[in-house]
Design a protein around this motif. Sequence first.
Motif, PDB file in Angstrom:
ATOM      1  N   GLY A 172       0.924  -0.723   0.170  1.00  0.00           N
ATOM      2  CA  GLY A 172       0.279  -0.661  -0.503  1.00  0.00           C
ATOM      3  C   GLY A 172       0.828   1.402  -0.115  1.00  0.00           C
ATOM      4  N   ILE A 173       1.767   1.399  -0.237  1.00  0.00           N
ATOM      5  CA  ILE A 173       3.292   2.021  -0.237  1.00  0.00           C
ATOM      6  C   ILE A 173       2.431   2.900  -1.796  1.00  0.00           C
ATOM      7  CG2 ILE A 173       5.284   3.290  -0.295  1.00  0.00           C
ATOM      8  CD1 ILE A 173       6.602   0.581   0.839  1.00  0.00           C
ATOM      9  N   SER A 174       2.163   3.991  -1.772  1.00  0.00           N
ATOM     10  CA  SER A 174       1.939   5.049  -2.797  1.00  0.00           C
ATOM     11  C   SER A 174       3.379   6.138  -2.937  1.00  0.00           C
ATOM     12  CB  SER A 174       0.330   6.545  -2.776  1.00  0.00           C
ATOM     13  OG  SER A 174       1.242   7.170  -1.690  1.00  0.00           O
ATOM     14  N   TYR A 175       3.454   5.840  -4.520  1.00  0.00           N
ATOM     15  CA  TYR A 175       4.749   6.709  -5.360  1.00  0.00           C
ATOM     16  C   TYR A 175       4.673   7.491  -6.073  1.00  0.00           C
ATOM     17  CZ  TYR A 175       4.021   3.768  -8.820  1.00  0.00           C
ATOM     18  OH  TYR A 175       3.438   2.677 -10.275  1.00  0.00           O
ATOM     19  N   LYS A 176       5.353   8.593  -6.580  1.00  0.00           N
ATOM     20  CA  LYS A 176       6.231   9.197  -7.428  1.00  0.00           C
ATOM     21  C   LYS A 176       7.294   9.190  -8.647  1.00  0.00           C
ATOM     22  CE  LYS A 176       2.364  11.627  -6.538  1.00  0.00           C
ATOM     23  NZ  LYS A 176       1.044  11.615  -8.099  1.00  0.00           N
ATOM     24  N   THR A 177       7.971   9.626  -9.394  1.00  0.00           N
ATOM     25  CA  THR A 177       9.206   8.773  -9.832  1.00  0.00           C
ATOM     26  C   THR A 177       9.621  10.033 -10.841  1.00  0.00           C
ATOM     27  OG1 THR A 177       8.801   6.938 -10.009  1.00  0.00           O
ATOM     28  CG2 THR A 177      10.404   7.842 -11.049  1.00  0.00           C
ATOM     29  N   ILE A 178      11.021  11.115  -9.822  1.00  0.00           N
ATOM     30  CA  ILE A 178      11.516  12.023  -9.908  1.00  0.00           C
ATOM     31  C   ILE A 178      12.746  11.774 -10.848  1.00  0.00           C
ATOM     32  CG2 ILE A 178      12.575  14.145  -9.567  1.00  0.00           C
ATOM     33  CD1 ILE A 178      10.413  14.249  -6.781  1.00  0.00           C
ATOM     34  N   MET A 179      12.874  11.454 -12.029  1.00  0.00           N
ATOM     35  CA  MET A 179      13.779  11.164 -13.189  1.00  0.00           C
ATOM     36  C   MET A 179      15.159  12.991 -12.550  1.00  0.00           C
ATOM     37  SD  MET A 179      14.182  11.645 -16.882  1.00  0.00           S
ATOM     38  CE  MET A 179      14.520  13.400 -17.600  1.00  0.00           C
ATOM     39  N   CYS A 180      16.523  12.953 -12.631  1.00  0.00           N
ATOM     40  CA  CYS A 180      17.142  13.240 -11.959  1.00  0.00           C
ATOM     41  C   CYS A 180      18.239  13.834 -13.034  1.00  0.00           C
ATOM     42  CB  CYS A 180      18.689  13.612 -10.804  1.00  0.00           C
ATOM     43  SG  CYS A 180      17.068  14.240  -9.135  1.00  0.00           S
ATOM     44  N   PHE A 181      18.886  15.192 -13.570  1.00  0.00           N
ATOM     45  CA  PHE A 181      20.171  15.423 -14.275  1.00  0.00           C
ATOM     46  C   PHE A 181      20.759  15.102 -13.471  1.00  0.00           C
ATOM     47  CE2 PHE A 181      15.963  17.422 -16.566  1.00  0.00           C
ATOM     48  CZ  PHE A 181      16.056  16.488 -17.306  1.00  0.00           C
ATOM     49  N   LEU A 182      22.395  15.196 -13.931  1.00  0.00           N
ATOM     50  CA  LEU A 182      23.786  15.277 -13.380  1.00  0.00           C
ATOM     51  C   LEU A 182      23.969  16.318 -13.809  1.00  0.00           C
ATOM     52  CD1 LEU A 182      24.685  12.037 -13.554  1.00  0.00           C
ATOM     53  CD2 LEU A 182      23.891  12.710 -11.260  1.00  0.00           C
ATOM     54  N   ARG A 183      24.045  17.549 -12.351  1.00  0.00           N
ATOM     55  CA  ARG A 183      24.935  18.871 -13.216  1.00  0.00           C
ATOM     56  C   ARG A 183      26.099  19.379 -13.417  1.00  0.00           C
ATOM     57  NH1 ARG A 183      22.601  21.431  -7.310  1.00  0.00           N
ATOM     58  NH2 ARG A 183      22.819  23.163  -8.888  1.00  0.00           N
ATOM     59  N   HIS A 184      27.013  17.813 -13.500  1.00  0.00           N
ATOM     60  CA  HIS A 184      27.817  17.821 -13.897  1.00  0.00           C
ATOM     61  C   HIS A 184      27.833  17.430 -15.242  1.00  0.00           C
ATOM     62  CE1 HIS A 184      28.275  13.715 -12.759  1.00  0.00           C
ATOM     63  NE2 HIS A 184      29.314  13.456 -13.081  1.00  0.00           N
ATOM     64  N   LEU A 185      27.370  16.994 -15.107  1.00  0.00           N
ATOM     65  CA  LEU A 185      27.037  16.721 -17.295  1.00  0.00           C
ATOM     66  C   LEU A 185      26.915  18.424 -17.888  1.00  0.00           C
ATOM     67  CD1 LEU A 185      26.038  13.192 -17.167  1.00  0.00           C
ATOM     68  CD2 LEU A 185      28.558  14.253 -17.219  1.00  0.00           C
ATOM     69  N   SER A 186      27.393  18.391 -18.860  1.00  0.00           N
ATOM     70  CA  SER A 186      26.152  18.985 -19.833  1.00  0.00           C
ATOM     71  C   SER A 186      24.907  19.625 -20.287  1.00  0.00           C
ATOM     72  CB  SER A 186      26.607  19.099 -21.250  1.00  0.00           C
ATOM     73  OG  SER A 186      26.447  18.651 -22.141  1.00  0.00           O
ATOM     74  N   GLU A 187      24.349  20.697 -20.435  1.00  0.00           N
ATOM     75  CA  GLU A 187      23.233  21.230 -20.918  1.00  0.00           C
ATOM     76  C   GLU A 187      22.583  20.302 -21.824  1.00  0.00           C
ATOM     77  OE1 GLU A 187      22.860  24.258 -23.250  1.00  0.00           O
ATOM     78  OE2 GLU A 187      20.583  24.727 -22.340  1.00  0.00           O
ATOM     79  N   GLU A 188      23.164  19.696 -22.978  1.00  0.00           N
ATOM     80  CA  GLU A 188      23.091  18.918 -23.995  1.00  0.00           C
ATOM     81  C   GLU A 188      22.847  17.559 -23.502  1.00  0.00           C
ATOM     82  OE1 GLU A 188      25.796  18.510 -26.756  1.00  0.00           O
ATOM     83  OE2 GLU A 188      24.945  17.051 -28.394  1.00  0.00           O
ATOM     84  N   ASN A 189      23.339  16.981 -23.172  1.00  0.00           N
ATOM     85  CA  ASN A 189      23.526  15.951 -22.461  1.00  0.00           C
ATOM     86  C   ASN A 189      22.028  15.983 -21.313  1.00  0.00           C
ATOM     87  OD1 ASN A 189      23.858  13.091 -21.264  1.00  0.00           O
ATOM     88  ND2 ASN A 189      25.682  13.349 -21.202  1.00  0.00           N
ATOM     89  N   ALA A 190      21.802  17.001 -20.197  1.00  0.00           N
ATOM     90  CA  ALA A 190      20.420  16.697 -19.839  1.00  0.00           C
ATOM     91  C   ALA A 190      19.503  16.790 -21.212  1.00  0.00           C
ATOM     92  CB  ALA A 190      20.298  17.498 -19.207  1.00  0.00           C
ATOM     93  N   PHE A 191      19.335  17.777 -22.094  1.00  0.00           N
ATOM     94  CA  PHE A 191      17.850  17.302 -22.990  1.00  0.00           C
ATOM     95  C   PHE A 191      18.031  15.838 -23.688  1.00  0.00           C
ATOM     96  CE2 PHE A 191      18.355  22.135 -23.414  1.00  0.00           C
ATOM     97  CZ  PHE A 191      17.131  21.895 -23.546  1.00  0.00           C
ATOM     98  N   GLN A 192      19.601  15.340 -24.178  1.00  0.00           N
ATOM     99  CA  GLN A 192      19.212  13.877 -24.721  1.00  0.00           C
ATOM    100  C   GLN A 192      18.711  12.745 -23.378  1.00  0.00           C
ATOM    101  OE1 GLN A 192      22.939  12.649 -24.834  1.00  0.00           O
ATOM    102  NE2 GLN A 192      23.722  13.733 -27.098  1.00  0.00           N
ATOM    103  N   THR A 193      18.294  13.189 -22.165  1.00  0.00           N
ATOM    104  CA  THR A 193      18.447  12.537 -21.652  1.00  0.00           C
ATOM    105  C   THR A 193      16.749  12.483 -20.804  1.00  0.00           C
ATOM    106  OG1 THR A 193      20.616  12.236 -19.788  1.00  0.00           O
ATOM    107  CG2 THR A 193      18.856  12.124 -19.422  1.00  0.00           C
ATOM    108  N   LEU A 194      16.384  13.837 -21.760  1.00  0.00           N
ATOM    109  CA  LEU A 194      14.817  14.247 -21.488  1.00  0.00           C
ATOM    110  C   LEU A 194      14.323  13.508 -22.682  1.00  0.00           C
ATOM    111  CD1 LEU A 194      12.651  16.047 -19.445  1.00  0.00           C
ATOM    112  CD2 LEU A 194      13.107  18.325 -20.609  1.00  0.00           C
ATOM    113  N   ASN A 195      14.881  13.858 -23.546  1.00  0.00           N
ATOM    114  CA  ASN A 195      14.410  12.861 -24.808  1.00  0.00           C
ATOM    115  C   ASN A 195      14.010  11.826 -24.224  1.00  0.00           C
ATOM    116  OD1 ASN A 195      13.830  15.311 -27.446  1.00  0.00           O
ATOM    117  ND2 ASN A 195      15.562  15.594 -27.087  1.00  0.00           N
ATOM    118  N   GLU A 196      15.135  11.713 -24.428  1.00  0.00           N
ATOM    119  CA  GLU A 196      14.518   9.398 -23.776  1.00  0.00           C
ATOM    120  C   GLU A 196      13.723   9.218 -23.026  1.00  0.00           C
ATOM    121  OE1 GLU A 196      18.093   6.712 -23.531  1.00  0.00           O
ATOM    122  OE2 GLU A 196      19.039   8.614 -23.011  1.00  0.00           O
TER     123      GLU A 196
END
Length: 340
Positions: free
Chosen positions: A131-155
């Motif tokens: 009975g444990i409810s949940y939410k999922t939050i995907m984190c961007f690694l801030r030491h990596l580039s903005e471009e890499n974060a955008f790629q991850t968001l696209n995936e």
Amino acid sequence: MLELKKLIEELPKAELHLHIEGSLEPELMFTLAKRNNLDLPYASVEEIREAYNFNQLQDFLDIYYAGMSVLITEQDFYDLTMEYLQKCHQQNVRHVEIFFDPQGHTERGVTFATAITGINRALDDGLANFGISYKTIMCFLRHLSEENAFQTLNEAKEFIALIDGVGLDSSEVGNPPSKFQRVFAEAKSLGLKLVAHAGEEGPPSYVEEALALLKIDRLDHGNRAMESEALIKQLKKEHIALTVCPLSNLKLCVVDDLKDHPMREMLDQGLLATVNSDDPSYFGGYLNENFFALQESLDLSKEHIVTLIKNSFIGSFLSLDEKTNYLLEIDRHLAQQQSS
Ligand code: HPA
Ligand code: ZN
């Protein structure tokens, strides 16, 4: 004290700041290394635990990324998440909003799909069985580039139904929130909630940026916001919840002693502060242990504890109805306790 410990154990609680990869216990690390034919740079579980001595965030992160390299298959992510949910069940944690670090896996050739489907399957089973409810939050690694974060968001778009929000973690100093302003704007346009680690090691100006530029719905850590009167006022006015992590702060030397922890000040100032375990396997305690340690060090009262536990639901991304139900359950429990 004993009575407060019992109260902490018995009340339903939510955890809002938990990196699932940071719940990887050394025993499971060994099991998975063996299952995946990987060598670990440690000879025993004891040796792993002895390595968990950190002077700062980066010391921990180096070991944390090395540790997660044993996670290869969908079943590995399932087992990791299920172990955490079993702990939650034991500790009466009834709602979790967990972080995962997709780039920590895709960077070493494990697919986004592998990680998220394993984590999500365990979360579904945790809901059905405990009975444990949940939410999922995907984190961007801030030491990596903005471009890499955008790629991850696209995936992530293919799995958007399984994701509730995005966050920002890893090495804070030198990687200000402004670096990810455009990524967060796109995440918001996808309907995702926004959170960011800020003011753990980084200066108050990083918290300002997280609020003004990233437009976060919730602040992770936020300790150093206490250095700015203006920030305290803003966080209060905008009802921004803070996900504070006492044992993490101690282990990463954000505070020298839990007696110096800012939590009491946060509560006295009327901030919506919550208690969380961050990376429990690395920092020596799950949610209840964080409450116990903080209560003892700061001599927190029953009222403080009840406020913190209610805040965990108020600051969550649950619906108003769901929050109300949990808060009513807490009040019922307190009333029952008083009449017995
Ligand atoms: N801070 C930043 N990045 C992290 C943390 C943390 O406490 N835990 C896991 N990644
Ligand atoms: Zn964290």
